[in-house]
Design a protein around this motif. Structure first.
Motif, PDB file in Angstrom:
ATOM      1  N   ARG A 117       0.826  -1.208   0.000  1.00 19.29           N
ATOM      2  CA  ARG A 117       0.000   0.000   0.000  1.00 19.29           C
ATOM      3  C   ARG A 117       0.860   1.257   0.000  1.00 19.29           C
ATOM      4  O   ARG A 117       0.508   2.283  -0.605  1.00 19.29           O
ATOM      5  N   HIS A 118       2.009   1.184   0.642  1.00 14.69           N
ATOM      6  CA  HIS A 118       2.911   2.333   0.667  1.00 14.69           C
ATOM      7  C   HIS A 118       3.754   2.428  -0.598  1.00 14.69           C
ATOM      8  O   HIS A 118       3.832   3.493  -1.233  1.00 14.69           O
ATOM      9  N   TYR A 119       4.413   1.322  -0.959  1.00 11.95           N
ATOM     10  CA  TYR A 119       5.427   1.388  -2.019  1.00 11.95           C
ATOM     11  C   TYR A 119       4.849   1.395  -3.431  1.00 11.95           C
ATOM     12  O   TYR A 119       5.420   2.026  -4.325  1.00 11.95           O
ATOM     13  N   THR A 120       3.748   0.700  -3.657  1.00  6.48           N
ATOM     14  CA  THR A 120       3.258   0.552  -5.030  1.00  6.48           C
ATOM     15  C   THR A 120       2.876   1.883  -5.680  1.00  6.48           C
ATOM     16  O   THR A 120       3.258   2.126  -6.834  1.00  6.48           O
ATOM     17  N   THR A 154      -3.745 -18.290   0.214  1.00  8.26           N
ATOM     18  CA  THR A 154      -4.773 -18.041  -0.795  1.00  8.26           C
ATOM     19  C   THR A 154      -5.148 -16.564  -0.825  1.00  8.26           C
ATOM     20  O   THR A 154      -5.355 -15.984  -1.897  1.00  8.26           O
ATOM     21  N   ALA A 155      -5.224 -15.965   0.344  1.00 11.70           N
ATOM     22  CA  ALA A 155      -5.526 -14.534   0.413  1.00 11.70           C
ATOM     23  C   ALA A 155      -4.500 -13.716  -0.353  1.00 11.70           C
ATOM     24  O   ALA A 155      -4.844 -12.728  -1.023  1.00 11.70           O
ATOM     25  N   GLN A 156      -3.239 -14.113  -0.281  1.00 12.24           N
ATOM     26  CA  GLN A 156      -2.199 -13.383  -1.008  1.00 12.24           C
ATOM     27  C   GLN A 156      -2.455 -13.371  -2.509  1.00 12.24           C
ATOM     28  O   GLN A 156      -2.213 -12.365  -3.184  1.00 12.24           O
ATOM     29  N   LEU A 157      -2.926 -14.482  -3.045  1.00  8.66           N
ATOM     30  CA  LEU A 157      -3.202 -14.543  -4.488  1.00  8.66           C
ATOM     31  C   LEU A 157      -4.272 -13.529  -4.880  1.00  8.66           C
ATOM     32  O   LEU A 157      -4.143 -12.834  -5.901  1.00  8.66           O
ATOM     33  N   ALA A 158      -5.327 -13.450  -4.086  1.00  2.46           N
ATOM     34  CA  ALA A 158      -6.405 -12.514  -4.387  1.00  2.46           C
ATOM     35  C   ALA A 158      -5.924 -11.072  -4.290  1.00  2.46           C
ATOM     36  O   ALA A 158      -6.268 -10.224  -5.132  1.00  2.46           O
ATOM     37  N   ILE A 159      -5.121 -10.790  -3.281  1.00  2.00           N
ATOM     38  CA  ILE A 159      -4.612  -9.430  -3.100  1.00  2.00           C
ATOM     39  C   ILE A 159      -3.694  -9.034  -4.247  1.00  2.00           C
ATOM     40  O   ILE A 159      -3.809  -7.941  -4.823  1.00  2.00           O
ATOM     41  N   GLY A 162      -5.708  -8.429  -7.424  1.00  4.08           N
ATOM     42  CA  GLY A 162      -6.451  -7.176  -7.346  1.00  4.08           C
ATOM     43  C   GLY A 162      -5.562  -5.958  -7.473  1.00  4.08           C
ATOM     44  O   GLY A 162      -5.913  -4.972  -8.141  1.00  4.08           O
ATOM     45  N   MET A 163      -4.389  -6.013  -6.853  1.00  5.05           N
ATOM     46  CA  MET A 163      -3.451  -4.896  -6.971  1.00  5.05           C
ATOM     47  C   MET A 163      -2.943  -4.762  -8.392  1.00  5.05           C
ATOM     48  O   MET A 163      -2.784  -3.639  -8.908  1.00  5.05           O
ATOM     49  N   ALA A 164      -2.682  -5.879  -9.049  1.00  6.46           N
ATOM     50  CA  ALA A 164      -2.218  -5.829 -10.441  1.00  6.46           C
ATOM     51  C   ALA A 164      -3.265  -5.154 -11.328  1.00  6.46           C
ATOM     52  O   ALA A 164      -2.938  -4.346 -12.208  1.00  6.46           O
ATOM     53  N   GLN A 165      -4.531  -5.489 -11.093  1.00  4.69           N
ATOM     54  CA  GLN A 165      -5.604  -4.863 -11.865  1.00  4.69           C
ATOM     55  C   GLN A 165      -5.676  -3.360 -11.603  1.00  4.69           C
ATOM     56  O   GLN A 165      -5.981  -2.570 -12.499  1.00  4.69           O
ATOM     57  N   SER A 166      -5.352  -2.974 -10.381  1.00  2.00           N
ATOM     58  CA  SER A 166      -5.449  -1.564 -10.002  1.00  2.00           C
ATOM     59  C   SER A 166      -4.346  -0.710 -10.605  1.00  2.00           C
ATOM     60  O   SER A 166      -4.487   0.519 -10.673  1.00  2.00           O
ATOM     61  N   VAL A 167      -3.228  -1.327 -11.018  1.00  2.00           N
ATOM     62  CA  VAL A 167      -2.106  -0.554 -11.561  1.00  2.00           C
ATOM     63  C   VAL A 167      -1.855  -0.896 -13.035  1.00  2.00           C
ATOM     64  O   VAL A 167      -0.762  -0.692 -13.544  1.00  2.00           O
ATOM     65  N   LYS A 168      -2.869  -1.382 -13.726  1.00  2.00           N
ATOM     66  CA  LYS A 168      -2.689  -1.794 -15.118  1.00  2.00           C
ATOM     67  C   LYS A 168      -2.212  -0.623 -15.978  1.00  2.00           C
ATOM     68  O   LYS A 168      -2.610   0.525 -15.786  1.00  2.00           O
ATOM     69  N   GLY A 169      -1.318  -0.933 -16.896  1.00  2.00           N
ATOM     70  CA  GLY A 169      -0.829   0.064 -17.833  1.00  2.00           C
ATOM     71  C   GLY A 169       0.148   1.064 -17.276  1.00  2.00           C
ATOM     72  O   GLY A 169       0.461   2.066 -17.933  1.00  2.00           O
TER      73      GLY A 169
END
Length: 254
Positions: A117-120, A154-159, A162-169
């Motif tokens: 949440r901080h670094y991305t 399993t939770a890590q996979l979902a997170i 979701g983060m990858a989708q949030s930073v697409k492109g």
């Protein structure tokens, strides 16, 4: 794989997969921050790794919000974040109390959430970055004796997805790496608890019969994949769950 000019933070990196990952990233030219709970173990790891490149250490308990904040204050920016910190252990699922469920969630899940949440967003501002969650084959093949561990992985996979989708492109990628049973000092102790003096071969035969390698994975074998995912060579890989599990999970996807 050239990571010259990049700074990487590897959590839980005083031993095992984290230590091997720190070494792999150093060999690829990155400056590396080693993270662990205790000052002594962090200093020892830094001493061992210093021959391979620019490395420093930070001691903080990032399973807590206060510990994560302390680490962030000392390392405000990185190009590569490897969320490797994790705990595991065998316990019958109906005997796991609330506190233990929470401890696994805080350590294995929230540590990575807080740092990502901080670094991305800062990676997004620069147009390049790599966030890697070190999950497990247990994320897709829940071990009966470690349901709380499987839940967190399993939770890590979902997170990560979701983060990858949030930073697409944006030039920033977020992925999960799924190691299988890996011969680390902690796993050696785990094996003794499970099969006594039978050792690696007996553990594979009785506890992980689907492990196609026929042996446990070595930490550097996992680190090789993580280093690739951290590099420019992996630029088209994001939102993925990448297995380095020796074929343990009897599934085709992921």
């Amino acid at each position: 794989m050239d990571l010259s000019g990049r700074t990487a933070l590897v959590t839980g990196s005083t031993a095992g997969i984290g230590f091997a990952t720190a070494e792999g990233l150093l060999r690829a030219g990155a400056s590396v921050v080693v993270s662990g709970r205790g000052e002594e173990r962090v200093a020892e790891a830094v001493g061992k790794l210093s021959a391979h490149g620019d490395v420093r250490g930070v001691a903080a308990d990032i399973s807590t919000a206060e510990g994560a904040a302390s680490l962030i204050s000392q390392v405000p920016d990185v190009d590569v974040l490897v969320n490797n910190l994790g705990i595991y252990g065998a316990q019958p699922v109906f005997e796991i109390d609330d506190a233990e469920w929470q401890r696994y969630f805080d350590t294995n899940v929230m540590s990575g959430v807080r740092l990502s949440r901080h670094y991305t967003p800062r990676m997004v501002e620069r147009g390049w970055g790599r966030v890697i969650f070190v999950s497990s084959e247990s994320s897709v093949f829940t071990p009966t004796e470690m349901v709380h561990y499987g839940m967190a992985k399993t939770a890590q996979l979902a997170i990560a997805r979701g983060m990858a989708q949030s930073v697409k492109g944006t030039g920033v990628t977020v992925n999960s790496v799924l190691p299988g049973p890996t011969l680390t000092p902690g796993v050696e102790e785990f094996i003794r608890d499970r099969v006594g003096d039978g050792g690696e071969a007996e553990f594979v035969r009785t506890e992980r019969p689907t492990l196609l390698l026929g042996r446990l994975i070595r930490p550097h074998e996992v680190a090789n994949l993580i280093t690739y995912v951290a590099s420019d060579l992996s630029s088209a890989t994001t939102g993925a769950a990448l297995r380095v599990d020796g074929g343990t999970a009897p599934t085709i996807i992921p």
